[in-house]
Design a protein around this motif. Structure first.
Motif, PDB file in Angstrom:
ATOM      1  N   GLN A  13       0.825  -1.208   0.000  1.00 41.19           N
ATOM      2  CA  GLN A  13       0.000   0.000   0.000  1.00 41.19           C
ATOM      3  C   GLN A  13       0.862   1.262   0.000  1.00 41.19           C
ATOM      4  OE1 GLN A  13      -3.458   0.103  -0.239  1.00 41.19           O
ATOM      5  NE2 GLN A  13      -3.146  -2.064  -0.672  1.00 41.19           N
ATOM      6  N   LEU A  14       1.960   1.252   0.731  1.00 45.54           N
ATOM      7  CA  LEU A  14       2.831   2.426   0.782  1.00 45.54           C
ATOM      8  C   LEU A  14       3.586   2.624  -0.518  1.00 45.54           C
ATOM      9  CD1 LEU A  14       4.300   2.122   4.397  1.00 45.54           C
ATOM     10  CD2 LEU A  14       2.577   3.741   3.582  1.00 45.54           C
ATOM     11  N   ARG A  15       3.880   1.538  -1.212  1.00 47.87           N
ATOM     12  CA  ARG A  15       4.618   1.624  -2.478  1.00 47.87           C
ATOM     13  C   ARG A  15       3.860   2.474  -3.491  1.00 47.87           C
ATOM     14  NH1 ARG A  15       5.357  -3.544  -3.070  1.00 47.87           N
ATOM     15  NH2 ARG A  15       7.249  -3.565  -1.821  1.00 47.87           N
ATOM     16  N   GLU A  16       2.532   2.440  -3.424  1.00 45.53           N
ATOM     17  CA  GLU A  16       1.730   3.221  -4.357  1.00 45.53           C
ATOM     18  C   GLU A  16       1.807   4.724  -4.070  1.00 45.53           C
ATOM     19  OE1 GLU A  16      -2.222   1.729  -4.363  1.00 45.53           O
ATOM     20  OE2 GLU A  16      -1.637  -0.330  -4.885  1.00 45.53           O
ATOM     21  N   LEU A  17       2.349   5.086  -2.905  1.00 44.68           N
ATOM     22  CA  LEU A  17       2.430   6.497  -2.518  1.00 44.68           C
ATOM     23  C   LEU A  17       3.818   7.089  -2.715  1.00 44.68           C
ATOM     24  CD1 LEU A  17       0.464   6.407   0.865  1.00 44.68           C
ATOM     25  CD2 LEU A  17      -0.424   7.054  -1.381  1.00 44.68           C
ATOM     26  N   VAL A  18       4.760   6.291  -3.209  1.00 43.88           N
ATOM     27  CA  VAL A  18       6.152   6.737  -3.250  1.00 43.88           C
ATOM     28  C   VAL A  18       6.299   8.064  -3.975  1.00 43.88           C
ATOM     29  CG1 VAL A  18       8.434   6.224  -4.188  1.00 43.88           C
ATOM     30  CG2 VAL A  18       7.173   4.458  -2.969  1.00 43.88           C
ATOM     31  N   GLU A  19       5.736   8.179  -5.167  1.00 40.19           N
ATOM     32  CA  GLU A  19       5.896   9.407  -5.947  1.00 40.19           C
ATOM     33  C   GLU A  19       5.254  10.595  -5.248  1.00 40.19           C
ATOM     34  OE1 GLU A  19       4.673   9.035  -9.971  1.00 40.19           O
ATOM     35  OE2 GLU A  19       6.010   7.353 -10.400  1.00 40.19           O
ATOM     36  N   ILE A  20       4.091  10.376  -4.648  1.00 39.36           N
ATOM     37  CA  ILE A  20       3.400  11.468  -3.948  1.00 39.36           C
ATOM     38  C   ILE A  20       4.202  11.913  -2.739  1.00 39.36           C
ATOM     39  CG2 ILE A  20       1.321  12.095  -2.653  1.00 39.36           C
ATOM     40  CD1 ILE A  20      -0.249  10.191  -4.404  1.00 39.36           C
ATOM     41  N   LEU A  21       4.725  10.962  -1.964  1.00 36.08           N
ATOM     42  CA  LEU A  21       5.451  11.301  -0.747  1.00 36.08           C
ATOM     43  C   LEU A  21       6.776  11.986  -1.043  1.00 36.08           C
ATOM     44  CD1 LEU A  21       4.839   8.068   1.390  1.00 36.08           C
ATOM     45  CD2 LEU A  21       3.621  10.245   1.493  1.00 36.08           C
ATOM     46  N   GLN A  22       7.350  11.730  -2.221  1.00 34.25           N
ATOM     47  CA  GLN A  22       8.608  12.365  -2.583  1.00 34.25           C
ATOM     48  C   GLN A  22       8.411  13.788  -3.085  1.00 34.25           C
ATOM     49  OE1 GLN A  22      10.222   9.524  -5.379  1.00 34.25           O
ATOM     50  NE2 GLN A  22      11.487   8.539  -3.805  1.00 34.25           N
ATOM     51  N   ASP A  23       7.177  14.138  -3.433  1.00 29.80           N
ATOM     52  CA  ASP A  23       6.869  15.473  -3.937  1.00 29.80           C
ATOM     53  C   ASP A  23       6.473  16.359  -2.754  1.00 29.80           C
ATOM     54  OD1 ASP A  23       5.993  17.748  -5.139  1.00 29.80           O
ATOM     55  OD2 ASP A  23       4.697  16.759  -6.607  1.00 29.80           O
ATOM     56  N   PRO A  24       7.255  17.403  -2.449  1.00 27.73           N
ATOM     57  CA  PRO A  24       6.927  18.234  -1.288  1.00 27.73           C
ATOM     58  C   PRO A  24       5.656  19.050  -1.458  1.00 27.73           C
ATOM     59  CG  PRO A  24       8.723  19.195  -2.538  1.00 27.73           C
ATOM     60  CD  PRO A  24       8.468  17.836  -3.137  1.00 27.73           C
ATOM     61  N   ALA A  81      -4.189  -1.593   4.360  1.00 27.73           N
ATOM     62  CA  ALA A  81      -3.389  -2.823   4.433  1.00 27.73           C
ATOM     63  C   ALA A  81      -4.004  -3.814   5.417  1.00 27.73           C
ATOM     64  CB  ALA A  81      -1.956  -2.487   4.837  1.00 27.73           C
ATOM     65  N   PHE A  82      -4.486  -3.323   6.556  1.00 30.95           N
ATOM     66  CA  PHE A  82      -5.152  -4.201   7.518  1.00 30.95           C
ATOM     67  C   PHE A  82      -6.400  -4.823   6.878  1.00 30.95           C
ATOM     68  CE2 PHE A  82      -2.288  -2.588  10.554  1.00 30.95           C
ATOM     69  CZ  PHE A  82      -2.479  -3.209  11.780  1.00 30.95           C
ATOM     70  N   LYS A  83      -7.126  -4.024   6.122  1.00 29.49           N
ATOM     71  CA  LYS A  83      -8.329  -4.534   5.457  1.00 29.49           C
ATOM     72  C   LYS A  83      -7.963  -5.629   4.459  1.00 29.49           C
ATOM     73  CE  LYS A  83     -12.272  -2.924   2.653  1.00 29.49           C
ATOM     74  NZ  LYS A  83     -11.954  -3.512   1.344  1.00 29.49           N
ATOM     75  N   HIS A  84      -6.904  -5.427   3.668  1.00 31.69           N
ATOM     76  CA  HIS A  84      -6.482  -6.441   2.698  1.00 31.69           C
ATOM     77  C   HIS A  84      -5.991  -7.703   3.405  1.00 31.69           C
ATOM     78  CE1 HIS A  84      -7.030  -4.281  -1.037  1.00 31.69           C
ATOM     79  NE2 HIS A  84      -6.412  -3.219  -0.542  1.00 31.69           N
ATOM     80  N   MET A  85      -5.326  -7.533   4.544  1.00 27.27           N
ATOM     81  CA  MET A  85      -4.886  -8.696   5.311  1.00 27.27           C
ATOM     82  C   MET A  85      -6.085  -9.504   5.783  1.00 27.27           C
ATOM     83  SD  MET A  85      -2.136 -10.246   6.635  1.00 27.27           S
ATOM     84  CE  MET A  85      -2.917 -11.818   6.297  1.00 27.27           C
ATOM     85  N   ASP A  86      -7.094  -8.804   6.269  1.00 26.28           N
ATOM     86  CA  ASP A  86      -8.297  -9.486   6.748  1.00 26.28           C
ATOM     87  C   ASP A  86      -8.993 -10.226   5.606  1.00 26.28           C
ATOM     88  OD1 ASP A  86     -10.021  -9.841   9.142  1.00 26.28           O
ATOM     89  OD2 ASP A  86     -11.524  -8.884   7.882  1.00 26.28           O
ATOM     90  N   GLU A  87      -9.024  -9.610   4.442  1.00 25.51           N
ATOM     91  CA  GLU A  87      -9.653 -10.245   3.285  1.00 25.51           C
ATOM     92  C   GLU A  87      -8.856 -11.467   2.838  1.00 25.51           C
ATOM     93  OE1 GLU A  87      -9.742  -6.948   0.621  1.00 25.51           O
ATOM     94  OE2 GLU A  87     -11.684  -6.199   1.351  1.00 25.51           O
ATOM     95  N   GLN A  88      -7.527 -11.408   2.913  1.00 26.67           N
ATOM     96  CA  GLN A  88      -6.712 -12.571   2.551  1.00 26.67           C
ATOM     97  C   GLN A  88      -6.967 -13.725   3.510  1.00 26.67           C
ATOM     98  OE1 GLN A  88      -2.464 -12.000   2.541  1.00 26.67           O
ATOM     99  NE2 GLN A  88      -2.065 -14.088   1.845  1.00 26.67           N
ATOM    100  N   ILE A  89      -7.064 -13.416   4.796  1.00 26.42           N
ATOM    101  CA  ILE A  89      -7.354 -14.460   5.785  1.00 26.42           C
ATOM    102  C   ILE A  89      -8.695 -15.122   5.465  1.00 26.42           C
ATOM    103  CG2 ILE A  89      -7.927 -14.868   8.210  1.00 26.42           C
ATOM    104  CD1 ILE A  89      -5.857 -12.718   8.926  1.00 26.42           C
ATOM    105  N   GLU A  90      -9.674 -14.309   5.082  1.00 26.25           N
ATOM    106  CA  GLU A  90     -10.991 -14.870   4.761  1.00 26.25           C
ATOM    107  C   GLU A  90     -10.913 -15.774   3.535  1.00 26.25           C
ATOM    108  OE1 GLU A  90     -15.613 -13.447   4.196  1.00 26.25           O
ATOM    109  OE2 GLU A  90     -14.008 -12.005   3.805  1.00 26.25           O
ATOM    110  N   ARG A  91     -10.174 -15.345   2.499  1.00 29.02           N
ATOM    111  CA  ARG A  91     -10.066 -16.149   1.271  1.00 29.02           C
ATOM    112  C   ARG A  91      -9.366 -17.473   1.523  1.00 29.02           C
ATOM    113  NH1 ARG A  91      -8.362 -11.193  -0.877  1.00 29.02           N
ATOM    114  NH2 ARG A  91      -6.196 -11.941  -0.873  1.00 29.02           N
ATOM    115  N   GLU A  92      -8.352 -17.453   2.369  1.00 27.40           N
ATOM    116  CA  GLU A  92      -7.490 -18.619   2.513  1.00 27.40           C
ATOM    117  C   GLU A  92      -7.784 -19.461   3.752  1.00 27.40           C
ATOM    118  OE1 GLU A  92      -3.399 -17.582   2.157  1.00 27.40           O
ATOM    119  OE2 GLU A  92      -3.682 -16.412   0.341  1.00 27.40           O
ATOM    120  N   ARG A  93      -8.820 -19.073   4.519  1.00 26.09           N
ATOM    121  CA  ARG A  93      -9.022 -19.773   5.782  1.00 26.09           C
ATOM    122  C   ARG A  93      -9.351 -21.251   5.578  1.00 26.09           C
ATOM    123  NH1 ARG A  93     -14.018 -17.221   4.960  1.00 26.09           N
ATOM    124  NH2 ARG A  93     -15.864 -18.343   5.714  1.00 26.09           N
TER     125      ARG A  93
END
Length: 350
Positions: A13-24, A81-93
């Motif tokens: 999730q943070l990787r998608e923000l790299v360009e934005i975070l580097q721009d002051p 990211a927490f939401k995606h983790m929860d969804e992965q747990i549901e898919r793979e449980r």
């Protein structure tokens, strides 16, 4: 599973923000429709473009949204990211045979700031120059009473979610049938104090939040109100699922390390409820200072030894009548995990 995968979801999730975070000074964020009419005023958009407020490649039906800080974007990424983790747990449980769930406490260091995200009853504190700074809070039926009750009521509109077995009102104790018609103290989600009401048939239902302290339970089942997993968990002897009411979203608190000069004895302590059940903030800070002062400031193992000492003291000593602390109170019967993370000093540990 969460310990092996949650940090990967956060990185993604943070990787998608790299360009934005580097721009002051990032451009304002745009949305694809006008909030009131469904389409933007061409004249207004033209004027905005003249002032450089809209990127040249913006679609013609965009309107300007309020500016969003980098910090807010990072918090949103962690929550997602927490939401995606929860969804992965549901898919793979099923395939991974993973019933059950867990609490999660994460600390992310990014661009001079610590982001501490907590979903559950683990906790984090910063100890800085002897001062204690809370970086999270426990999410239990008691601490989240006012969030839970309105949040659970979709159930007012969809009573089938609760199987018509629970009441959203809170009483000091469970109501007995013989008390119908009598007055008793109560409160609802909008009340901090208590008032009296006449007991009615609906009040005999089980309260959504019942018990006090560590014994408090949501829907008579679970002692936390946020966490990952538990998609199969049901109310005892019922087909009511807990998960619609158990939030996977963490609360995220931010600490800016650049605002302070930190010494080698300033630390962030992360601990599961097994630590905090028997050891309060002041006692943890005392152990931290006691152990750190017994090692040289540039000895990196001193922080590991603090964590080890916190675990040992919270567990206690095994005696004839179980694990006991130094004051002969019961030691922690829960799992105890502790991280001690230095915030500064030689080598800029943070």
């Amino acid at each position: 599973m969460a310990s092996k995968r949650l940090h990967l979801h956060i990185c993604e999730q943070l990787r998608e923000l790299v360009e934005i975070l580097q721009d002051p000074s990032p451009p304002p964020i745009c949305l694809p429709h006008d909030t009131q009419t469904g389409s933007a005023d061409p004249n207004q958009m033209s004027n905005a473009e003249d002032h450089g407020e809209v990127p040249n490649d913006a679609a013609p039906r965009f309107h300007l949204e309020k500016a969003v800080s980098h910090e807010s974007l990072v918090i949103g990424a962690i929550e997602n990211a927490f939401k995606h983790m929860d969804e992965q747990i549901e898919r793979e449980r099923a395939s991974q045979h993973l019933p059950g769930g867990c609490c999660a406490l994460a600390a992310i260091y990014l661009m001079g700031k610590f982001y501490v995200a907590n979903a559950g009853d683990s906790r984090a504190i910063i100890i800085r120059n002897g001062e204690i700074i809370p970086m999270s809070r426990e999410f239990t039926p008691e601490t989240e009473r006012q969030r839970l009750q309105p949040g659970l009521f979709p159930a007012l509109l969809r009573p089938e979610l609760l199987g018509k077995e629970f009441t959203h009102l809170e009483f000091p104790r469970r109501i007995q049938p013989k008390e119908l018609g009598k007055k008793m103290l109560y409160r609802d989600q909008n009340m901090n104090g208590w008032a009296y009401k006449k007991i009615e048939e609906d009040d005999l239902k089980f309260p959504l939040i019942f018990g006090e302290g560590k014994k408090a339970r949501m829907m008579a089942t679970i002692g936390v109100t946020r966490g990952l997993g538990d998609h199969d968990l049901k109310v005892f002897s019922s087909n009511i699922h807990i998960k619609p009411f158990l939030s996977c979203f963490p609360e995220v608190r931010v600490y800016d390390l650049t605002q302070y000069e930190h010494c080698p004895d300033d630390v962030l302590v992360l601990g599961t409820d097994g630590l905090w059940d028997v050891t309060n903030d002041k006692e943890v800070a005392g152990v931290v200072m006691e152990v750190l002062t017994s090692y040289e400031p540039n000895d990196p193992c001193r922080y590991t030894m603090v964590a080890q000492e916190l675990v040992v003291r919270s567990r206690g000593v095994l005696k004839e009548h179980g694990w006991r602390l130094a004051n002969d109170k019961l030691g922690s019967g829960d799992d105890i995990s502790v991280f001690v993370i230095p915030l500064g000093g030689p080598g800029n540990y943070a």
